[in-house]
Write a protein that holds these residues in place. Structure first.
Motif, mmCIF file in Angstrom:
data_model
loop_
_atom_site.group_PDB
_atom_site.id
_atom_site.type_symbol
_atom_site.label_atom_id
_atom_site.label_comp_id
_atom_site.label_asym_id
_atom_site.label_seq_id
_atom_site.Cartn_x
_atom_site.Cartn_y
_atom_site.Cartn_z
ATOM 1 N N GLN A 16 0.827 -1.210 0.000
ATOM 2 C CA GLN A 16 0.000 0.000 0.000
ATOM 3 C C GLN A 16 0.859 1.257 0.000
ATOM 4 O O GLN A 16 0.546 2.239 -0.681
ATOM 5 C CB GLN A 16 -0.928 -0.015 1.210
ATOM 6 N N LYS A 17 1.948 1.233 0.756
ATOM 7 C CA LYS A 17 2.848 2.374 0.795
ATOM 8 C C LYS A 17 3.542 2.595 -0.541
ATOM 9 O O LYS A 17 3.985 3.713 -0.830
ATOM 10 C CB LYS A 17 3.907 2.171 1.893
ATOM 11 N N HIS A 18 3.607 1.553 -1.339
ATOM 12 C CA HIS A 18 4.234 1.660 -2.657
ATOM 13 C C HIS A 18 3.165 1.776 -3.752
ATOM 14 O O HIS A 18 3.320 1.262 -4.854
ATOM 15 C CB HIS A 18 5.166 0.469 -2.910
ATOM 16 N N TYR A 19 2.084 2.456 -3.384
ATOM 17 C CA TYR A 19 1.076 2.933 -4.341
ATOM 18 C C TYR A 19 0.263 1.831 -5.006
ATOM 19 O O TYR A 19 -0.186 1.984 -6.137
ATOM 20 C CB TYR A 19 1.736 3.803 -5.421
ATOM 21 N N VAL A 20 0.061 0.726 -4.313
ATOM 22 C CA VAL A 20 -0.868 -0.302 -4.786
ATOM 23 C C VAL A 20 -2.123 -0.194 -3.922
ATOM 24 O O VAL A 20 -2.133 -0.653 -2.779
ATOM 25 C CB VAL A 20 -0.265 -1.717 -4.676
ATOM 26 N N GLU A 21 -3.164 0.415 -4.461
ATOM 27 C CA GLU A 21 -4.368 0.673 -3.672
ATOM 28 C C GLU A 21 -5.402 -0.437 -3.770
ATOM 29 O O GLU A 21 -6.351 -0.480 -2.987
ATOM 30 C CB GLU A 21 -5.018 1.986 -4.119
ATOM 31 N N TRP A 22 -5.231 -1.357 -4.729
ATOM 32 C CA TRP A 22 -6.239 -2.382 -4.963
ATOM 33 C C TRP A 22 -5.927 -3.626 -4.143
ATOM 34 O O TRP A 22 -4.860 -4.213 -4.262
ATOM 35 C CB TRP A 22 -6.304 -2.733 -6.446
ATOM 36 N N TYR A 23 -6.890 -4.078 -3.348
ATOM 37 C CA TYR A 23 -6.666 -5.201 -2.447
ATOM 38 C C TYR A 23 -6.385 -6.496 -3.198
ATOM 39 O O TYR A 23 -5.549 -7.304 -2.766
ATOM 40 C CB TYR A 23 -7.878 -5.396 -1.527
#
Length: 232
Positions: A16-23
């Motif tokens: 998430q911190k590395h810009y992956v917002e999709w679960y």
């Protein structure tokens, strides 16, 4: 040596911190990272979790997880369109081809009748539907995604693909451009009426298949394979 639940949670936070917002993409990456870390531990049990994670992340290159998100998006769109095309082709085989030809003929007849009296009671509603329904569906799915995120705390790339009908939502551009063209055509030749009738019916069929056939099918499969994915 297996990762603990807290370490798995750290991997989710890391993606998430590395810009992956999709679960759903996060889960795929977490599984990949976890397998890589466990492999490192088999070779060198003294490697710390943080060092092993850094090593695995470097394998993704300069773009980090960006390429994975892009590839996953393309794969979902490809799957979506493959199912649309599979169902669409069925309307050109017996007995459905009879229905397809009838719809085109019926639309052409209504369009020709409208053109005889220089009215737009067929064209304008058609363009309104082709332009408006994708917007309506997108708004509906956007609200659904918000409720799902509020309920589960997760966002899904799958839902983002669904809301855009795998890219079919851009059919609204056709309606915009055709409205400009239509304003300069008071009387249509037969060839144009035939082409417009075919396009209107076929695009309408694509939208119907995407919304009422493919979307429910994929959503059911998603729910079966992902317990975290809930209907709202």
């Amino acid at each position: 040596m297996k990762l603990t639940d807290s370490q798995i949670e750290k991997l989710y936070n890391f993606t998430q911190k590395h810009y992956v917002e999709w679960y759903d993409v996060q889960t795929e990456l977490v599984d990949h990272l976890a397998n890589g870390i466990e492999t490192q531990w088999q070779e060198n049990p003294n490697t710390s979790f943080e060092d092993a994670l850094k090593t695995e992340f470097k394998k993704f290159g300069v773009m980090g997880f960006g390429d994975v998100v892009e590839e996953r998006t393309k794969a979902l769109n490809k799957t979506y369109w493959r199912l649309i095309w599979k169902n669409f082709k069925g309307f050109f085989k017996l007995p459905k081809i009879i229905l397809t030809l009838f719809l085109i003929w019926a639309y052409y007849t209504a369009l020709s009748f409208s053109m005889q009296y220089h009215t737009n009671w067929v064209v304008i509603p058609t363009l309104t539907v082709l332009f408006g329904f994708p917007w309506y569906f997108w708004i509906k799915e956007f609200k659904r995604s918000r409720r799902l995120k509020k309920q589960t705390g997760k966002k899904w790339l799958f839902d983002n693909t669904i809301s855009q009908l795998g890219g079919l939502v851009h059919v609204m551009n056709f309606a915009i451009y055709f409205q400009v063209f239509y304003q300069n055509k008071q009387v249509w030749p037969v060839s144009l009426s035939v082409i417009f009738s075919i396009c209107a019916v076929l695009i309408g069929m694509l939208i119907y298949i995407a919304v009422y056939v493919v979307t429910p099918k994929l959503r059911n499969e998603m729910a079966q394979h992902n317990p975290e994915y809930n209907f709202v």
